[in-house]
Scaffold this motif. Structure first.
Motif, mmCIF file in Angstrom:
data_model
loop_
_atom_site.group_PDB
_atom_site.id
_atom_site.type_symbol
_atom_site.label_atom_id
_atom_site.label_comp_id
_atom_site.label_asym_id
_atom_site.label_seq_id
_atom_site.Cartn_x
_atom_site.Cartn_y
_atom_site.Cartn_z
ATOM 1 N N LEU A 80 -38.809 -35.733 -95.834
ATOM 2 C CA LEU A 80 -38.898 -37.184 -95.744
ATOM 3 C C LEU A 80 -37.711 -37.842 -96.423
ATOM 4 N N VAL A 81 -37.229 -37.231 -97.504
ATOM 5 C CA VAL A 81 -36.066 -37.785 -98.210
ATOM 6 C C VAL A 81 -34.846 -37.778 -97.296
ATOM 7 N N GLU A 82 -34.623 -36.667 -96.596
ATOM 8 C CA GLU A 82 -33.463 -36.612 -95.700
ATOM 9 C C GLU A 82 -33.614 -37.600 -94.554
ATOM 10 N N ALA A 83 -34.816 -37.702 -94.004
ATOM 11 C CA ALA A 83 -35.047 -38.653 -92.911
ATOM 12 C C ALA A 83 -34.766 -40.078 -93.372
ATOM 13 N N PHE A 84 -35.132 -40.389 -94.616
ATOM 14 C CA PHE A 84 -34.838 -41.721 -95.153
ATOM 15 C C PHE A 84 -33.334 -41.963 -95.201
ATOM 16 N N GLY A 85 -32.582 -40.933 -95.501
ATOM 17 C CA GLY A 85 -31.129 -41.086 -95.500
ATOM 18 C C GLY A 85 -30.582 -41.412 -94.125
ATOM 19 N N TRP A 86 -31.057 -40.679 -93.101
ATOM 20 C CA TRP A 86 -30.556 -40.895 -91.746
ATOM 21 C C TRP A 86 -31.066 -42.198 -91.134
ATOM 22 N N LEU A 87 -32.342 -42.504 -91.356
ATOM 23 C CA LEU A 87 -32.961 -43.636 -90.658
ATOM 24 C C LEU A 87 -33.078 -44.891 -91.527
ATOM 25 N N GLY A 88 -32.807 -44.763 -92.820
ATOM 26 C CA GLY A 88 -32.900 -45.908 -93.711
ATOM 27 C C GLY A 88 -31.568 -46.338 -94.294
ATOM 28 N N LEU A 89 -30.876 -45.404 -94.938
ATOM 29 C CA LEU A 89 -29.619 -45.754 -95.601
ATOM 30 C C LEU A 89 -28.445 -45.823 -94.630
ATOM 31 N N LEU A 90 -28.329 -44.833 -93.745
ATOM 32 C CA LEU A 90 -27.188 -44.809 -92.827
ATOM 33 C C LEU A 90 -27.105 -46.065 -91.962
ATOM 34 N N PRO A 91 -28.220 -46.565 -91.384
ATOM 35 C CA PRO A 91 -28.106 -47.801 -90.607
ATOM 36 C C PRO A 91 -27.563 -48.973 -91.420
ATOM 37 N N LEU A 92 -27.946 -49.071 -92.683
ATOM 38 C CA LEU A 92 -27.443 -50.160 -93.525
ATOM 39 C C LEU A 92 -25.947 -50.017 -93.784
ATOM 40 N N ILE A 93 -25.493 -48.773 -93.967
ATOM 41 C CA ILE A 93 -24.060 -48.543 -94.186
ATOM 42 C C ILE A 93 -23.263 -48.914 -92.936
ATOM 43 N N VAL A 94 -23.754 -48.474 -91.776
ATOM 44 C CA VAL A 94 -23.076 -48.795 -90.509
ATOM 45 C C VAL A 94 -23.081 -50.306 -90.285
ATOM 46 N N TYR A 95 -24.218 -50.935 -90.518
ATOM 47 C CA TYR A 95 -24.331 -52.383 -90.358
ATOM 48 C C TYR A 95 -23.302 -53.102 -91.229
ATOM 49 N N ALA A 96 -23.237 -52.728 -92.503
ATOM 50 C CA ALA A 96 -22.291 -53.384 -93.415
ATOM 51 C C ALA A 96 -20.846 -53.153 -92.982
ATOM 52 N N ALA A 97 -20.549 -51.949 -92.456
ATOM 53 C CA ALA A 97 -19.171 -51.628 -92.053
ATOM 54 C C ALA A 97 -18.690 -52.515 -90.916
ATOM 55 N N THR A 98 -19.588 -52.979 -90.057
ATOM 56 C CA THR A 98 -19.158 -53.817 -88.930
ATOM 57 C C THR A 98 -18.648 -55.177 -89.396
ATOM 58 N N PHE A 99 -18.927 -55.552 -90.639
ATOM 59 C CA PHE A 99 -18.452 -56.833 -91.163
ATOM 60 C C PHE A 99 -17.058 -56.730 -91.789
ATOM 61 N N TRP A 100 -16.471 -55.557 -91.735
ATOM 62 C CA TRP A 100 -15.172 -55.361 -92.376
ATOM 63 C C TRP A 100 -14.124 -56.390 -91.953
ATOM 64 N N GLY A 114 -29.429 -43.068 -86.593
ATOM 65 C CA GLY A 114 -29.123 -43.976 -87.689
ATOM 66 C C GLY A 114 -27.920 -44.840 -87.407
ATOM 67 N N VAL A 115 -26.874 -44.234 -86.838
ATOM 68 C CA VAL A 115 -25.691 -45.020 -86.459
ATOM 69 C C VAL A 115 -26.063 -46.075 -85.433
ATOM 70 N N ALA A 116 -26.841 -45.675 -84.429
ATOM 71 C CA ALA A 116 -27.229 -46.605 -83.361
ATOM 72 C C ALA A 116 -28.096 -47.735 -83.906
ATOM 73 N N LEU A 117 -29.005 -47.427 -84.823
ATOM 74 C CA LEU A 117 -29.838 -48.481 -85.409
ATOM 75 C C LEU A 117 -28.985 -49.483 -86.171
ATOM 76 N N GLY A 118 -27.970 -48.995 -86.886
ATOM 77 C CA GLY A 118 -27.062 -49.907 -87.581
ATOM 78 C C GLY A 118 -26.315 -50.810 -86.627
ATOM 79 N N LEU A 119 -25.868 -50.265 -85.494
ATOM 80 C CA LEU A 119 -25.144 -51.065 -84.509
ATOM 81 C C LEU A 119 -26.072 -52.061 -83.807
ATOM 82 N N ALA A 120 -27.331 -51.681 -83.630
ATOM 83 C CA ALA A 120 -28.295 -52.620 -83.037
ATOM 84 C C ALA A 120 -28.474 -53.834 -83.940
ATOM 85 N N MET A 121 -28.686 -53.596 -85.225
ATOM 86 C CA MET A 121 -28.835 -54.710 -86.162
ATOM 87 C C MET A 121 -27.552 -55.521 -86.253
ATOM 88 N N ALA A 122 -26.417 -54.851 -86.089
ATOM 89 C CA ALA A 122 -25.126 -55.538 -86.162
ATOM 90 C C ALA A 122 -24.796 -56.286 -84.882
#
Length: 423
Positions: free
Chosen positions: A217-237, A167-175
């Motif tokens: 599936l709920v936990e997987a959504f957290g790791w692969l869905g929500l966490l990447p968005l949080i990491v992505y947004a954090a790179t704009f700090w 999830g972290v890596a996916l966020g950084l890829a999008m970022a």
């Protein structure tokens, strides 16, 4: 008493050695040319602005890749090595991660190491590991994400922390680059589809079934869905703290502005191309061709002429094997190639370039490695070996013109520009 079947030995040390050897080759004369070239003229000023928090420039792209370039400058100085050290390390990481994906996806030492050799010598990764552009950071982050996902499937007892890393890596890829967005959605969607077809009655909360038993599936959504968005947004700090043109109206409003910049109609460019030309390896881009640092030098971005074409029937083979449900890894690679290329077929970006084929071409080379492994297992070892040897010879032949080595004459480009469209 029957013997237990032999377990394949993880070639992780060979993967690390190949990645290290690749980095050493990339690092050879990494500081040449000593002046910025090609798109470095856009990203280096943006990285300097990040360090100084002066003007928020190059606003059409997300920040992570430029933050990494800025980190290199802070570590080694505002010079050619400082500009390119982080791309070179990202390239080595990408190569290592690609091999780990193949290993966890196949448990084949041969396919794993051949994939590494083909990606290392496919031109795209080598060239982009030696230039301060954003693409290599996106590829490295995506490769790490798929490595962790494949490992989570193979070793579900470690699935939680591996999917968190994914999830972290996916966020950084999008970022790093927006063109990773569609591919970044694939792991989460794949988890949903596989769990759906596992036939679990409690789809959202069941811990049984593929792809990672023990995880809902709920936990997987957290790791692969929500966490990447949080990491992505954090790179704009840092973007909120620029002295000039900071983000003031919120991240969503800023993204509308970014989208407008990305989709604006640009003037035609002499190097622009489209996806059929990429697939056929038809259109080259000259990142550099001029006298610099005491010699005539050039850098031509084109795919390895051998493997880019051999990879096409390999993709069809992988798609066929995947469709027959005999080889999930084969099918996954074919799907990822189609999705990553399809993004550019339908993208609302009026001017496109061959370097946009970097990600699809990486999947293509992995497909070729899988096909060569199948060829070898069918008894055609010499044919598979011949492809690998020829590939290395082609890379060696083109090395001068992809590594900015000194050339003999101003017209030396004709040695490698085999097609008119490569000139």
């Amino acid at each position: 008493m029957s013997r237990a079947p032999e377990q394949p030995q993880d070639p992780i040390l060979w993967c690390a050695a190949l990645a290290l050897g690749f980095w050493l080759l990339v690092a050879w004369n990494l500081g040449i040319p000593t002046k910025p070239y090609f798109d470095e003229v856009h990203y280096l000023p943006a990285a300097r602005d990040l360090i100084a928090l002066d003007t928020f420039s190059n606003r059409e792209h997300p920040l992570f890749g430029k933050e990494m370039i800025a980190l290199g400058i802070m570590l080694l100085g505002d010079n050619a090595w400082g500009w390119r050290i982080m791309p070179s390390l990202a390239g080595a990481l990408a190569l290592f991660a690609v091999m780990r994906v193949v290993w966890f996806g196949t448990l084949s030492r041969y396919a794993t190491l051949v994939a590494g050799l083909l990606v290392a010598t496919g031109f795209h990764l080598f060239i982009h590991s030696r230039i301060a552009m954003l693409d290599v950071f996106a590829i490295a982050a995506l490769s790490v994400a798929f490595w962790q996902c494949a490992a989570a499937i193979r070793e579900p007892e470690k699935g939680r922390w591996r999917l968190a890393l994914a999830g972290v890596a996916l966020g950084l890829a999008m970022a790093s680059k927006w063109n990773t967005l569609i591919i970044a959605m694939v792991p989460g969607l794949a988890f949903l589809v596989l769990r759906w077809f596992a036939g679990r009655r409690r789809l959202l909360l069941s811990r049984r079934g593929m792809p990672v038993p023990g995880m809902t599936l709920v936990e997987a959504f957290g790791w692969l869905g929500l966490l990447p968005l949080i990491v992505y947004a954090a790179t704009f700090w840092p973007a909120y703290y620029f002295a000039n043109q900071p983000i003031t109206e919120g991240l969503i409003a800023h993204h509308r502005f970014m989208l407008d910049l990305q989709t604006q109609v640009l003037k035609p460019h002499p190097y622009q191309s489209n996806w059929p030309e990429w697939v056929m390896n038809w259109r080259a881009i000259w990142y550099l061709y001029e006298p610099v640092d005491g010699a005539q030098r050039g850098i031509m971005l084109i795919g390895n002429p051998l493997t880019m074409l051999l990879g096409l029937p390999a993709l069809l083979w992988c798609a066929w094997q995947g469709a027959k449900a005999r080889a999930p890894m084969h099918g996954a690679v074919a799907v990822l190639y189609a999705v990553s290329l399809g993004f550019w077929i339908f993208a609302a970006k009026p001017v496109q370039f061959y370097y946009h084929y970097f990600l699809p071409s990486t999947f293509l080379l992995v497909a070729l490695a899988l096909a060569l492994d199948d060829l070898r297992q069918s008894g055609r070892r010499k044919l598979a070996a011949a492809v690998i040897v020829l590939n290395l010879l082609v890379f060696a032949f083109f090395y001068e013109i992809i590594a900015a080595e000194p050339l003999a004459r101003p017209d030396s480009f004709q040695v490698w520009a085999w097609l008119e469209s490569w000139k």
